[in-house]
Design an enzyme around this catalytic site. Sequence first.
Site, PDB file in Angstrom:
ATOM      1  N   VAL A   1      47.998  38.381  35.705  1.00  0.00           N
ATOM      2  CA  VAL A   1      48.638  38.116  37.005  1.00  0.00           C
ATOM      3  C   VAL A   1      48.966  36.634  37.131  1.00  0.00           C
ATOM      4  O   VAL A   1      48.343  35.781  36.503  1.00  0.00           O
ATOM      5  CB  VAL A   1      47.735  38.554  38.189  1.00  0.00           C
ATOM      6  CG1 VAL A   1      47.781  40.053  38.371  1.00  0.00           C
ATOM      7  CG2 VAL A   1      46.308  38.066  38.010  1.00  0.00           C
TER       8      VAL A   1
ATOM      9  N   ARG B   1      30.909  47.452  29.240  1.00  0.00           N
ATOM     10  CA  ARG B   1      30.792  46.052  28.808  1.00  0.00           C
ATOM     11  C   ARG B   1      29.478  45.870  28.065  1.00  0.00           C
ATOM     12  O   ARG B   1      28.440  46.374  28.499  1.00  0.00           O
ATOM     13  CB  ARG B   1      30.823  45.116  30.018  1.00  0.00           C
ATOM     14  CG  ARG B   1      32.135  45.282  30.760  1.00  0.00           C
ATOM     15  CD  ARG B   1      32.761  44.021  31.197  1.00  0.00           C
ATOM     16  NE  ARG B   1      33.987  44.361  31.919  1.00  0.00           N
ATOM     17  CZ  ARG B   1      34.371  43.799  33.040  1.00  0.00           C
ATOM     18  NH1 ARG B   1      33.630  42.841  33.587  1.00  0.00           N
ATOM     19  NH2 ARG B   1      35.492  44.143  33.618  1.00  0.00           N
TER      20      ARG B   1
HETATM   21  N1  DAH Z   1      40.570  43.856  35.163  1.00  0.00           N
HETATM   22  C1  DAH Z   1      39.824  42.869  35.903  1.00  0.00           C
HETATM   23  C2  DAH Z   1      38.359  42.942  35.536  1.00  0.00           C
HETATM   24  O1  DAH Z   1      37.966  43.829  34.883  1.00  0.00           O
HETATM   25  C3  DAH Z   1      39.989  43.067  37.364  1.00  0.00           C
HETATM   26  C4  DAH Z   1      41.355  42.754  37.809  1.00  0.00           C
HETATM   27  C5  DAH Z   1      41.684  41.473  38.193  1.00  0.00           C
HETATM   28  C6  DAH Z   1      42.333  43.735  37.808  1.00  0.00           C
HETATM   29  C7  DAH Z   1      42.952  41.155  38.626  1.00  0.00           C
HETATM   30  C8  DAH Z   1      43.621  43.434  38.212  1.00  0.00           C
HETATM   31  C9  DAH Z   1      43.928  42.125  38.625  1.00  0.00           C
HETATM   32  O2  DAH Z   1      44.595  44.333  38.223  1.00  0.00           O
HETATM   33  O3  DAH Z   1      45.172  41.827  39.024  1.00  0.00           O
HETATM   34  O4  DAH Z   1      37.608  42.099  35.902  1.00  0.00           O
END
Ligand code: DAH
Length: 341
Positions: free
Chosen positions: A255, A196
């Site tokens: 989601v 990031r």
């Molecule tokens: N990808 C998200 C992040 O980097 C984290 C995450 C949140 C992954 C919710 C997931 C999810 O699979 O369902 O902050």
Amino acid sequence: MKNRINKIKELALKEMSEAKSLADLEKLRVKYLGRRSDLTNVLRGLKDLSKGERKEIGEMANKIKEEIESGIRNQESGIKKLKFSNIESREKIDTTYPGEKIKKGHLHPLTQVRYEIEEIFKSMGFLTVEGREVEDEFHNFDALNIPKDHPARDIWDTFWLKDGNLLQTHTSPMQIRFMKENKPPLRIIVPGRVFRYEASDATHESNFYQVEGLMVDESGKITVANFKSAMAEFMKSLFKREVKIRLRPSYFPFVEPGFEIDVSCPYCDGAGCRICKKTGWIEILGAGMVNQKVFTSVGFKKDKYEGFAFGFGLDRIAMIKYGVDDVRLFYSGDLRFLEQF
Ligand code: DAH
């Protein structure tokens, strides 16, 4: 007088033959030939004797002095020879003797935690798969229901590459890649390195590790309750104690509904401490029930499948597990820190 001299000789020869070391001999030299020895006294007293006696006793005493001297020399060379004679047997090398312990390296704490997490999920039937560090926009964003110009994209400050690709900002893209190749039922976790574009501080690094999880089956087979119990099981194994789980509503485009999951602080059992910032709870992962839009983006029919997904920071888990309060320590390469694990 002659008797006295003979006594000295006798005694000296006897003691010399019993001497075992060079130090013993040196003591005898002082005792029998030194300035204060009997023999020296005899020689010193010669001047008080009559002329005839002086010659006789003098010769005798000198002869004995020489005998003692040469006796000591002989004995000395004998001892020296002995010292080196059986050196091979005394100093031979025993090749079976255990060597000196060499300091061995060990796995980095983040790797240790990663392996531990993989083992826990493996025991729950999850397969470990790996994504890629250089991703494309489609897998990192579009297919996860984060279209261009959607404000949600701002959550992920992205390192864009000149060719239009990017460094994956989360491990979620592998959900897409895996579902394009595999039909449900499926259960995977995806450990990976993510990037990031942000400043680093005690709790943020521009490069860190995440673990993604995904479980999908036909509709109706997987519920939020299944999800909650899977997470509770995971946390319990990870922190090696009973912990409580709390779901809070949250938003992630991939989601619906989305949650943030907190675990009761494994340090103070929820009483409030330094680690949980006195709240009793630690925020640990983002999760939710997979958005149907994600399923359609990989070619699944809408509403045919259902499942949950989650993602968490490996560094964060390691910090909580080991009570480390600065994430940068994991990347410092400082052996004083690393050797503690
Ligand atoms: N990808 C998200 C992040 O980097 C984290 C995450 C949140 C992954 C919710 C997931 C999810 O699979 O369902 O902050």
